[in-house]
Design a protein around this motif. Structure first.
Motif, short mmCIF file in Angstrom:
data_model
loop_
_atom_site.label_atom_id
_atom_site.label_comp_id
_atom_site.label_asym_id
_atom_site.label_seq_id
_atom_site.Cartn_x
_atom_site.Cartn_y
_atom_site.Cartn_z
N TRP A 162 -14.73 34.80 -23.03
CA TRP A 162 -15.97 34.49 -22.31
C TRP A 162 -16.12 32.99 -22.08
N GLN A 163 -15.32 32.17 -22.76
CA GLN A 163 -15.34 30.73 -22.48
C GLN A 163 -14.97 30.45 -21.02
N LYS A 164 -14.25 31.36 -20.38
CA LYS A 164 -13.80 31.13 -19.01
C LYS A 164 -14.97 31.04 -18.03
N VAL A 165 -16.06 31.78 -18.28
CA VAL A 165 -17.16 31.76 -17.31
C VAL A 165 -17.77 30.36 -17.22
N ARG A 166 -17.68 29.59 -18.30
CA ARG A 166 -18.25 28.24 -18.29
C ARG A 166 -17.46 27.27 -17.44
N LEU A 167 -16.23 27.64 -17.08
CA LEU A 167 -15.44 26.78 -16.20
C LEU A 167 -16.10 26.59 -14.84
N PHE A 168 -17.02 27.49 -14.49
CA PHE A 168 -17.68 27.44 -13.19
C PHE A 168 -19.05 26.75 -13.26
N SER A 169 -19.32 26.14 -14.42
CA SER A 169 -20.55 25.38 -14.59
C SER A 169 -20.40 23.99 -13.97
N PRO A 170 -21.47 23.44 -13.37
CA PRO A 170 -21.37 22.07 -12.84
C PRO A 170 -21.22 21.02 -13.92
N SER A 171 -21.39 21.42 -15.20
CA SER A 171 -21.25 20.45 -16.29
C SER A 171 -19.80 20.15 -16.64
N MET A 172 -18.86 20.86 -16.03
CA MET A 172 -17.46 20.58 -16.29
C MET A 172 -17.10 19.15 -15.83
N PRO A 173 -16.16 18.50 -16.50
CA PRO A 173 -15.90 17.08 -16.24
C PRO A 173 -15.02 16.82 -15.01
N TRP A 174 -15.33 17.49 -13.91
CA TRP A 174 -14.55 17.32 -12.70
C TRP A 174 -15.47 16.91 -11.56
N ALA A 175 -14.93 16.24 -10.59
CA ALA A 175 -15.73 15.82 -9.44
C ALA A 175 -15.90 16.99 -8.48
N GLN A 176 -17.01 16.97 -7.74
CA GLN A 176 -17.27 18.02 -6.77
C GLN A 176 -16.10 18.14 -5.79
N GLY A 177 -15.58 19.35 -5.64
CA GLY A 177 -14.48 19.57 -4.71
C GLY A 177 -13.10 19.39 -5.32
N ASP A 178 -12.99 18.88 -6.56
CA ASP A 178 -11.68 18.79 -7.21
C ASP A 178 -11.07 20.20 -7.33
N ARG A 179 -9.76 20.27 -7.18
CA ARG A 179 -9.07 21.55 -7.34
C ARG A 179 -8.93 21.87 -8.83
N CYS A 180 -9.22 23.10 -9.21
CA CYS A 180 -9.07 23.56 -10.58
C CYS A 180 -8.04 24.69 -10.61
N VAL A 181 -7.09 24.61 -11.52
CA VAL A 181 -6.04 25.62 -11.65
C VAL A 181 -6.02 26.08 -13.09
N TYR A 182 -6.40 27.34 -13.32
CA TYR A 182 -6.49 27.87 -14.68
C TYR A 182 -5.31 28.78 -14.98
N PHE A 183 -4.75 28.65 -16.21
CA PHE A 183 -3.73 29.57 -16.72
C PHE A 183 -4.11 30.03 -18.12
N ASP A 184 -3.94 31.32 -18.40
CA ASP A 184 -3.99 31.78 -19.77
C ASP A 184 -2.85 31.17 -20.57
N LEU A 185 -3.02 31.10 -21.87
CA LEU A 185 -1.98 30.52 -22.72
C LEU A 185 -0.73 31.39 -22.81
N ASP A 186 -0.89 32.70 -22.67
CA ASP A 186 0.26 33.59 -22.84
C ASP A 186 0.91 33.94 -21.51
#
Length: 517
Positions: free
Chosen positions: A85-109
């Motif tokens: 459920w930590q993944k849903v927070r990746l879509f919060s504006p509080s993440m340390p990225w600039a507006q419009g920055d590309r985000c690429v997520y991978f699971d660890l496995d």
């Protein structure tokens, strides 16, 4: 959870703009995975995106920031969000990225097995092959998009039971499909990636498909638990990577097709193929062990075999009293023109139409007998076929298949020429014990990176192109066993490989498998 103000800017992210910065991110919360998984994932990602034109950073959402490996930035985990459920927070504006920055997520496995440059340029999410929902193992978006995943989220979702049709698919004791079901409901229009970009390990135990970018380890085993096959060579720091070059070439598709257009207009014979050639063919490539088999190659010549060399191997043979009948070239770089200097007039040159025009110019200047052939590479195939359309009434338009190297393509040229027995020398596909990459000096390969490859208990040092060649050799071997030069006509081609190295050992293993079968 979603109590932050809803900024209007989150609704206005441009979809088509190329990213100026790329943030790779993963999640490691709780004791399930050691931090070595984060280090290995970062290494796999970065070595498979080395041709990327953007600035990038690697982040980890974690409750163990002090354990993070060097080069990974910490995002403190939300203690109210368990596991995935930590993944849903990746879509919060509080993440340390600039507006419009590309985000690429991978699971660890996951194990990264393909180039990621085009993945980064294409926003999307995996389509789960087994469940009726998205798979959040791999996600690409611009920061500010899909904000509803976070804004609409409440703690109730963590304990909410899934619909009966979903719950029936879950492991015993699991009440819902976690973040994946929630993300699917909140972002139903999020584009999905091509299905063949990501596969389960259960479908890729022998080798990942060529188009595959990452292998997903559902359940058990996890990557660290796999000790044989391809996984240990990829899922580790310093492991080998896939290749930024388009299959079979070192130049862009546009440049290759431009070369084909120019060279096809030359007054040259084109490769005809489909002959009935009774003799065996000896193909001599330039790997180090080739020099130890000169007596055998001379014996083949005395018995009337056709000697075919590639690139600069002809020079090594000629200087030792063995002048090949034919020399083959494929590489599209202009530097390869130097291979022609000093060539004897008695030797025929088969030069791919994708080669640089300077190669053909020098061949004409030196008065060398030259035959043009067409490399039927995968990328740009339709455009190539269309380009050659005007010649079909007057020329034999044959697109020669094969792998990514001139040695593999030469095997197919020989098969199309009617040879049914091929003797291969100098196709080691690994460095010699002294570090040599060829039997002779070849500056073009002096800076090839050496990567460790394991096959069974043996270890090899290989350049990246050698690893790909070894993988493709197995397919070529099997395809030639059922070679059909004409419809409804199978004429098997037998391949004998002499030498020391990865491909000779693969050939021995393939022969053993055939005998056992």
């Amino acid at each position: 959870m979603g109590g932050l103000p809803h900024p209007a800017a989150a609704q206005a992210v441009a979809d088509a703009a190329a990213p100026s910065r790329v943030n790779f991110v993963c999640v490691n919360v709780g004791p399930k995975y050691p931090m070595s998984y984060v280090e290995i994932l970062r290494d796999m990602v970065l070595r498979n995106s080395s041709n990327m034109d953007h600035d990038c950073a690697f982040w980890c959402v974690t409750d163990r920031a002090d354990e993070l490996p060097e080069g990974v930035y910490a995002i403190p985990a939300d203690p109210a969000l368990p596991g995935w459920w930590q993944k849903v927070r990746l879509f919060s504006p509080s993440m340390p990225w600039a507006q419009g920055d590309r985000c690429v997520y991978f699971d660890l496995d996951v194990a990264i097995t393909g180039r990621l440059e085009d993945l980064v340029e294409r926003k999307g999410i995996m389509d789960d092959p087994h469940w009726p929902m998205r798979n959040s193992s791999v996600m690409v978006w611009d920061h500010g998009e899909h904000g509803q995943i976070w804004y609409n989220f409440t703690a109730d979702e963590i304990a909410r039971e899934a619909e009966p049709e979903i719950k029936a698919l879950l492991p015993r004791g699991q009440i819902n499909a976690g973040d994946q079901h929630w993300i699917t409901k909140c972002a139903p229009d999020w584009p999905t990636f091509p299905r063949d970009w990501f596969v389960s390990y259960r479908a890729a135990r022998d080798w990942p498909p060529n188009e595959c970018k990452a292998v997903i380890f559902h359940g058990s085993p996890k990557p660290a638990e796999v000790t044989d096959g391809w996984v240990p060579n990829i899922w580790r720091v310093g492991g080998f990577t896939s290749f930024p070059e388009i299959k079979g070439v070192n130049t862009s598709e546009e440049q290759r097709l431009a070369n084909v257009e120019v060279n096809s207009k030359r007054d040259l014979d084109w490769f005809t193929g489909f002959r009935n050639e009774g003799r065996s063919c000896v193909i001599v490539c330039g790997s180090p062990s080739m020099k130890d088999y000169l007596p055998e190659i001379r014996a083949h010549r005395r018995r009337g075999a056709r000697i075919v060399s590639v690139n600069n191997a002809w020079r090594f043979l000629h200087q030792r009293g063995i002048t090949p009948d034919v020399n083959v070239m494929l590489d599209a770089r202009p530097q390869n023109a130097e291979f022609l200097n000093g060539a004897p007039k008695a030797m025929r040159w088969m030069i791919a139409s994708q080669c640089d025009p300077s190669v053909f110019d020098l061949a004409a200047e030196l008065g060398l007998e030259t035959v043009l052939w067409h490399n039927g590479y995968d990328s740009g195939y339709d455009r190539l076929w269309e380009m050659l359309e005007p010649y079909r009434d007057s020329k034999p338009v044959i697109l020669v298949p094969g792998g990514s190297t001139v040695g593999l393509r030469t095997m197919w040229l020989a098969a199309f020429s009617g040879f049914r027995t091929l003797h291969m020398y100098g196709i080691d596909s690994s460095f010699a014990d002294d570090g040599a990459h060829h039997a002779y000096a070849q500056a073009l390969n002096d800076h090839d990176e050496a990567l460790e490859v394991a096959m069974g208990e043996k270890r090899y040092l290989c350049a990246r192109w050698m690893i790909r060649q070894a993988n493709e050799f197995q397919g070529t071997w099997r395809d030639l066993k059922v070679f059909a030069p004409m419809p409804d006509k199978i004429e098997p081609v037998t391949v004998h490989v002499k030498g020391r190295g990865l491909i000779p050992d693969i050939a021995r293993k393939l022969r053993e498998e055939e005998r056992a079968a």
